[in-house]
Structure formats: structure tokens, C-alpha cells
Design a protein around this motif. Structure first.
Motif, short mmCIF file in Angstrom:
data_model
loop_
_atom_site.label_atom_id
_atom_site.label_comp_id
_atom_site.label_asym_id
_atom_site.label_seq_id
_atom_site.Cartn_x
_atom_site.Cartn_y
_atom_site.Cartn_z
N LYS A 50 1.06 -1.14 0.13
CA LYS A 50 -0.39 -0.04 0.08
C LYS A 50 1.01 1.22 -0.46
O LYS A 50 0.23 2.37 0.14
N THR A 51 2.21 0.99 0.18
CA THR A 51 3.17 2.40 0.14
C THR A 51 4.11 2.86 -0.23
O THR A 51 4.85 3.46 -1.20
N ARG B 32 12.66 0.83 0.68
CA ARG B 32 12.18 0.55 2.06
C ARG B 32 12.02 -1.15 2.24
O ARG B 32 11.63 -1.66 0.65
#
Length: 422
Positions: A211-212, A398
């Protein structure tokens, strides 16, 4: 060219199609398009969950026709997604693009029917893999195609809904309707996942991270049998079956392709194919699958040794795909690790699918689950082992395991660690 005594016939997985009389919308659409009607005596079908017909019409056209299921309200989101790809491709893909898809001739949204031009002499990537013909050059072409897809940029009128897999609710318990429709082996495979709290947590982390991260046009159902190559003419590679197309994490597609090779390597050591004794019989879903007795009688050490050797032979295919991908797109720096995690999930997804006709999980299936677990729980190390690395100039990304700092550098472990999972 005649086949010599030493040559093996090429794998062609074809099936008897559904009787055309039961699906009148097929010939009705063909006639509206001016293509005549399908020759019921000459058509065949490819594998897959949807009814399809391939062959000549009465006007001499070679077509591939497929139906997709309508919802009770008459809506057909699968067809809508497929047509949204066609629209995007028509606007943004230049002539000679590395991404090719069979030409769309027409569609009937109300009936859920599409008609494409049949690729001459088409053989699926699953068939090519079984015969040892999905080589480095084709893997690079596949990487270029997928990289081009992911580089199409922001797109309007493309589904932005979450991809259905892995289904987080099913990680807790299968709905009763799903239990009724699945074999005992499939239920046992799901139990392997549900009982492993570390795997369940890793899959939740992966879905949360999705989602990010940057989303883009993504196939979301990438398997070997979604690629087809023309045996005649140029031998171009095509990518097809766009019913799950949407804006999503591109790492899904990269991980699925890597996962296909991991699954093929895990299964292919137990039955002969054209790959020097590597591969198993076809499952119709993208990778080799041995018979239900495969692996019985082998010790844990023998399964691990043979699986490790097969992995070493197949890893270069993943590397060729990745090189082709990087030729057409620069991904975000976190994509390799996410792709490795998706490859781990893909191992579970494929073993669940191929367990459909079985009563029990054989030792090879459990070994495949063990490999998937190893990859999913340490995707940073798995990405290095799979060769999914980026140039040093890439921006920081990330991590699934250490979101605030880079994962520590260490030798990548063997993917076969713990391969006789549970």
C-alpha cells in the motif's frame, strides 16, 4: 522438418473444448465481426480456468476465443480489466515494442466473450519450459516485455482495486464454500500456510507494504502459460490473459516470474523432460508437476541435494529475465526484496493450485513449500541469491525486514534450507 529418432516431440497441451452449442454468444460475436463461425470439428482448447476455443472459422480466420464469468448482476470486471489493458496499449505502445499481445478482434461485454487473432503455431511458456526451450534469450525477452508494461506510467480507467492474492482472510481460515470446492491436498497445503505464524505474519507485512510503494500497470497473474511464442515466422514472444490487469506493485510480476522458475526447479528433478533430466509433466498452470507418487521413497537429504542442483541450473533464467527488465525500466530500490517475497508466496500459490487432483501432499510439494518459506521469511537474502540486484546508484528503498535501515550484508543462504517444511 522431420523429427529424427533422437528428437523428442514438442510438448503441446491441448484439450477438448466446451461444446459450442452451449455458448451461443461465441459464434454470435464472430458473425457480428464478419469472421464467420468456428469450425467445431477443427477447434481445440488451451488450459486455464476459462472456457476457450482456438482454431479456424468458416471464413478461414484463425482465432482464439475466450469467455469469462459474469457476476450475478451482469457485470464483468475481468473483461473490463482486460479491455483496459487493450486501450492503454493502443495509446502508449509504439510499433516494435518489446511488449506484444495477440491482436484483439472484438469483444462482447454483456456476454463476457473476447476474440483475439490466434498466434501462428502458438506454444505456451509452460510447454516451452517443460521442453527446456524457455531459454535465456526468451527469459530476457520476457523481462523486456514486463519492464515495458511497468513503464507505461500513470493510467486512467485502470482498476485500482487490491489484487486478490494472497487472500489475507484465508490465512486465518478457509470459508466453507472454498473448503467444499478444494481437494484434500489443497486443504493440507492451505493448512501448511495457516499453521505457520511466521509465514502468515510475513504475508501481512507484504500486503501492508504494498500500500505504500509506487504502483503501476501490472499483469498480476503472471505465469509461464501467460507467455506464448509463435513457432512460425519471427518466433516473437507474446504476453496474454489480462483479466487481473490493474495498478499494483510491479514487484508482483517480477516475483511471480522468479517464483515460476523456483517452482519448476523444485518439481522438475523427479521426471524427465527436454532439460537434461530436469523436469516434470505439465500441470497446465505454468510449471512441471510430477505424478502423485513423486518424491516418495527419497530421503530428505536426496530431495535437498537434487532440489539444490536443479535450482542452480535454473537461477540463470531469472537473471536473464531481470537483465531484460532493467533494460526497459528502472525500478524503485525496494522492488527486488519485495519481488523475492512475492516469489516465496508464488511457491505456495502454485503448489496449492497443482494439488487440485491429489488426495495428499507428496514430499516434493512439501519441499516446494519449504523453499517458499525460506524465500518469504528472508527476502533480502533471497533477492541476492536470485540475482535481483540493482546498480549502486539506485535510491534507498524500504525493506520488508528492516524498514529504518538497510539489511546487513551477509552471504545469501541456500534457498533449499528447511526444504522439507513440516
Amino acid at each position: 522438418m522431420n523429427t529424427t529418432a533422437t528428437e523428442q516431440p514438442r510438448t503441446r497441451q491441448r484439450y477438448r473444448p466446451t461444446e459450442l452449442e452451449t455458448v451461443p454468444a461465441v459464434n454470435a460475436l464472430l458473425e457480428r465481426l464478419g469472421l464467420g463461425r468456428l469450425d467445431a470439428q477443427a477447434v481445440t482448447a488451451f488450459g486455464g480456468r476459462n472456457d476457450n476455443w482456438a482454431g479456424p472459422t468458416t471464413t478461414g480466420e484463425q482465432v482464439f476465443v475466450k469467455t469469462v464469468t459474469l457476476l450475478p448482476d451482469g457485470d464483468c470486471p475481468e473483461l473490463g480489466r482486460a479491455l483496459s489493458f487493450e486501450e492503454l496499449a493502443s495509446r502508449r505502445l509504439p510499433p516494435g515494442s518489446p511488449l506484444r499481445s495477440p491482436a484483439l478482434l472484438g469483444a462482447d461485454r454483456a456476454a463476457g466473450v473476447t476474440v483475439h487473432r490466434l498466434v501462428p503455431g502458438a506454444r505456451s511458456g509452460a510447454e516451452l519450459a517443460l521442453d527446456g526451450e524457455f531459454d535465456d534469450a526468451l527469459c530476457r525477452a520476457a523481462g523486456r516485455a514486463v519492464g515495458t508494461l511497468h513503464g507505461l506510467g500513470p493510467a486512467e480507467d485502470v482498476d485500482t482495486g487490491e489484487a486478490p492474492l494472497p487472500p489475507l482472510a484465508w490465512l486465518k481460515a478457509l470459508p466453507w464454500s472454498a473448503v467444499q470446492e478444494r481437494s484434500m491436498a489443497q486443504i493440507a497445503a492451505w493448512q501448511l500456510v495457516q499453521d505457520d505464524t511466521e509465514v502468515v505474519a510475513a504475508l501481512h507485512r507484504l500486503r501492508d507494504l504494498e500500500k505504500t510503494v509506487p504502483h503501476g500497470p501490472t499483469h498480476c497473474d503472471l505465469r509461464f502459460d501467460q507467455f506464448i511464442r509463435a513457432d512460425e515466422g519471427t518466433g516473437d514472444l507474446y504476453l496474454c490473459d489480462w483479466e487481473e490487469f490493474r495498478l499494483a506493485d510491479p514487484a508482483r510480476d517480477v516475483g511471480a516470474f522468479a517464483g515460476e522458475w523456483l517452482f519448476h526447479a523444485a518439481y522438475s528433478v523427479f521426471a524427465p523432460t527436454g532439460e537434461g533430466g530436469d523436469g516434470g509433466g505439465g500441470d497446465g498452470g505454468g510449471a512441471g508437476q510430477p505424478g502423485p507418487a513423486a518424491g516418495f521413497g527419497l530421503t530428505h537429504e536426496e530431495i535437498v541435494a537434487r532440489g539444490s542442483a536443479s535450482l542452480r541450473r535454473h537461477l540463470p533464467r531469472i537473471g536473464s529475465f531481470w537483465r531484460g527488465y532493467l533494460e526497459c525500466r528502472t525500478p524503485d530500490a525496494g522492488l527486488p526484496e519485495r519481488a523475492a517475497a512475492y516469489a516465496g508466496w508464488h511457491m505456495f500459490d502454485r503448489l496449492i493450485a497443482t494439488a487440485e487432483a491429489h488426495a495428499t501432499l507428496n514430499p516434493v510439494a512439501r519441499a516446494a513449500a519449504g523453499i517458499g518459506r525460506t524465500v518469504l521469511l528472508d527476502p533480502a537474502a533471497a533477492a541476492r541469491t536470485l540475482g535481483l540486484t540493482l546498480p549502486a546508484s539506485s535510491l534507498p528503498g524500504r525493506s520488508l525486514t528492516t524498514p529504518s535501515r538497510p539489511a546487513p550484508s551477509r552471504p545469501a543462504p541456500s534457498l533449499s534450507n528447511g526444504s522439507s517444511h513440516r
